[in-house]
Scaffold this motif. Structure first.
Motif, mmCIF file in Angstrom:
data_model
loop_
_atom_site.group_PDB
_atom_site.id
_atom_site.type_symbol
_atom_site.label_atom_id
_atom_site.label_comp_id
_atom_site.label_asym_id
_atom_site.label_seq_id
_atom_site.Cartn_x
_atom_site.Cartn_y
_atom_site.Cartn_z
ATOM 1 N N LYS A 109 0.848 -1.214 0.000
ATOM 2 C CA LYS A 109 0.000 0.000 0.000
ATOM 3 C C LYS A 109 0.868 1.244 0.000
ATOM 4 O O LYS A 109 0.633 2.206 -0.738
ATOM 5 N N ILE A 110 1.930 1.222 0.840
ATOM 6 C CA ILE A 110 2.790 2.413 0.910
ATOM 7 C C ILE A 110 3.424 2.668 -0.462
ATOM 8 O O ILE A 110 3.423 3.790 -0.970
ATOM 9 N N ILE A 111 3.897 1.614 -1.116
ATOM 10 C CA ILE A 111 4.560 1.806 -2.414
ATOM 11 C C ILE A 111 3.566 2.361 -3.421
ATOM 12 O O ILE A 111 3.860 3.269 -4.212
ATOM 13 N N ILE A 112 2.322 1.875 -3.370
ATOM 14 C CA ILE A 112 1.318 2.394 -4.312
ATOM 15 C C ILE A 112 1.054 3.865 -4.021
ATOM 16 O O ILE A 112 0.940 4.691 -4.938
ATOM 17 N N LEU A 113 0.992 4.207 -2.739
ATOM 18 C CA LEU A 113 0.748 5.629 -2.401
ATOM 19 C C LEU A 113 1.859 6.499 -2.955
ATOM 20 O O LEU A 113 1.609 7.549 -3.562
ATOM 21 N N ILE A 114 3.094 6.018 -2.809
ATOM 22 C CA ILE A 114 4.213 6.814 -3.309
ATOM 23 C C ILE A 114 4.068 7.035 -4.806
ATOM 24 O O ILE A 114 4.261 8.128 -5.331
ATOM 25 N N MET A 115 3.621 6.000 -5.514
ATOM 26 C CA MET A 115 3.512 6.133 -6.971
ATOM 27 C C MET A 115 2.362 7.051 -7.343
ATOM 28 O O MET A 115 2.370 7.664 -8.410
ATOM 29 N N ALA A 116 1.343 7.125 -6.463
ATOM 30 C CA ALA A 116 0.143 7.895 -6.833
ATOM 31 C C ALA A 116 0.332 9.385 -6.577
ATOM 32 O O ALA A 116 -0.457 10.196 -7.081
ATOM 33 N N VAL A 117 1.349 9.763 -5.820
ATOM 34 C CA VAL A 117 1.487 11.184 -5.455
ATOM 35 C C VAL A 117 1.585 12.089 -6.688
ATOM 36 O O VAL A 117 0.844 13.074 -6.795
ATOM 37 N N PRO A 118 2.426 11.798 -7.692
ATOM 38 C CA PRO A 118 2.505 12.725 -8.830
ATOM 39 C C PRO A 118 1.150 12.934 -9.498
ATOM 40 O O PRO A 118 0.785 14.057 -9.842
ATOM 41 N N ILE A 119 0.370 11.873 -9.610
ATOM 42 C CA ILE A 119 -0.943 12.029 -10.262
ATOM 43 C C ILE A 119 -1.833 12.916 -9.409
ATOM 44 O O ILE A 119 -2.559 13.785 -9.905
ATOM 45 N N LEU A 120 -1.751 12.719 -8.096
ATOM 46 C CA LEU A 120 -2.564 13.551 -7.200
ATOM 47 C C LEU A 120 -2.236 15.023 -7.419
ATOM 48 O O LEU A 120 -3.129 15.865 -7.568
ATOM 49 N N LEU A 121 -0.943 15.322 -7.494
ATOM 50 C CA LEU A 121 -0.548 16.724 -7.693
ATOM 51 C C LEU A 121 -1.075 17.231 -9.025
ATOM 52 O O LEU A 121 -1.617 18.338 -9.124
ATOM 53 N N ALA A 122 -0.997 16.393 -10.058
ATOM 54 C CA ALA A 122 -1.450 16.845 -11.374
ATOM 55 C C ALA A 122 -2.939 17.169 -11.302
ATOM 56 O O ALA A 122 -3.398 18.189 -11.826
#
Lengths: 128, 67
Positions: free
Chosen positions: A105-118
């Motif tokens: 879950k943590i690794i997925i969250l890390i990957m999702a951060v750039p999309i969240l910012l976009a």
């Protein structure tokens, strides 16, 4: 047609695991892991084709490839984490399985951060 | 596409049965240490085979999902 092979293989594997478990429980566990991996490797070939089709459609729709790449990576990480957690659960190690899922879950969250910012930036741009 | 490898499955079952039978024989012959070592050897061999399979799984995962 392929499903018949997979189901037959699964039944054979289950019976052989039961058979080996009587005398050698450790080899039985390795056998169940091996059987699972063989089925997944067999199916991955088809999955590759499906993903190629999806990426082609995304290219035609001019979707930003960064989003699609991240989406595919998230799917891959989630499946692998679930795969590892299931192996640990089969071995009876629920604690380790929970930790593996937590790490996934943590690794997925890390990957999702750039999309969240976009997404946030595009929302802010809408506001006049 | 790649084919379902049933032979790997039967190889592992074969090793498992072979190890357990040899264990019984060794215990009859009174050689407990060899029996324990033999168990270890069997598990290591099967483990190597399964690790190769898992390596292949991870390799194809990396290609498909470009992780």
């Amino acid at each position: 047609m392929e499903i018949i092979q997979v189901v037959g293989f699964g039944v054979i594997a289950a019976v052989s695991v039961l058979f080996v478990r009587q005398s050698r429980p450790d080899i039985a566990h390795l056998l169940s892991i091996g059987a699972g991996v063989v089925i997944v490797v067999y199916v991955l070939g088809y999955l590759g084709m499906i993903i190629d089709v999806i990426t082609d459609l995304a290219l035609e729709a001019e979707i930003n490839t960064v989003f699609l790449r991240t989406l595919l990576r998230v799917i891959g990480v989630s499946y692998l984490a679930e795969f590892g957690a299931q192996i640990c659960r089969d071995a009876g190690e629920n604690g380790i399985a929970a930790k593996v899922e937590f790490a996934g879950k943590i690794i997925i969250l890390i990957m999702a951060v750039p999309i969240l910012l976009a997404v946030l930036e595009s929302i802010i741009n809408f506001i006049p | 596409m790649n084919v379902l490898r049933v032979d790997l499955l039967f190889q592992i079952v074969g090793i498992g049965i072979f190890i357990s039978v040899l264990n019984i024989v060794l215990k009859q012959a009174g050689k407990e240490e060899q029996a324990q070592l033999l168990t270890l050897v069997g598990v290591v061999i099967v483990f190597l085979m399964v690790i190769q399979l898992i390596g292949e799984l991870f390799y194809s995962f990396r290609n498909i999902f470009n992780l």
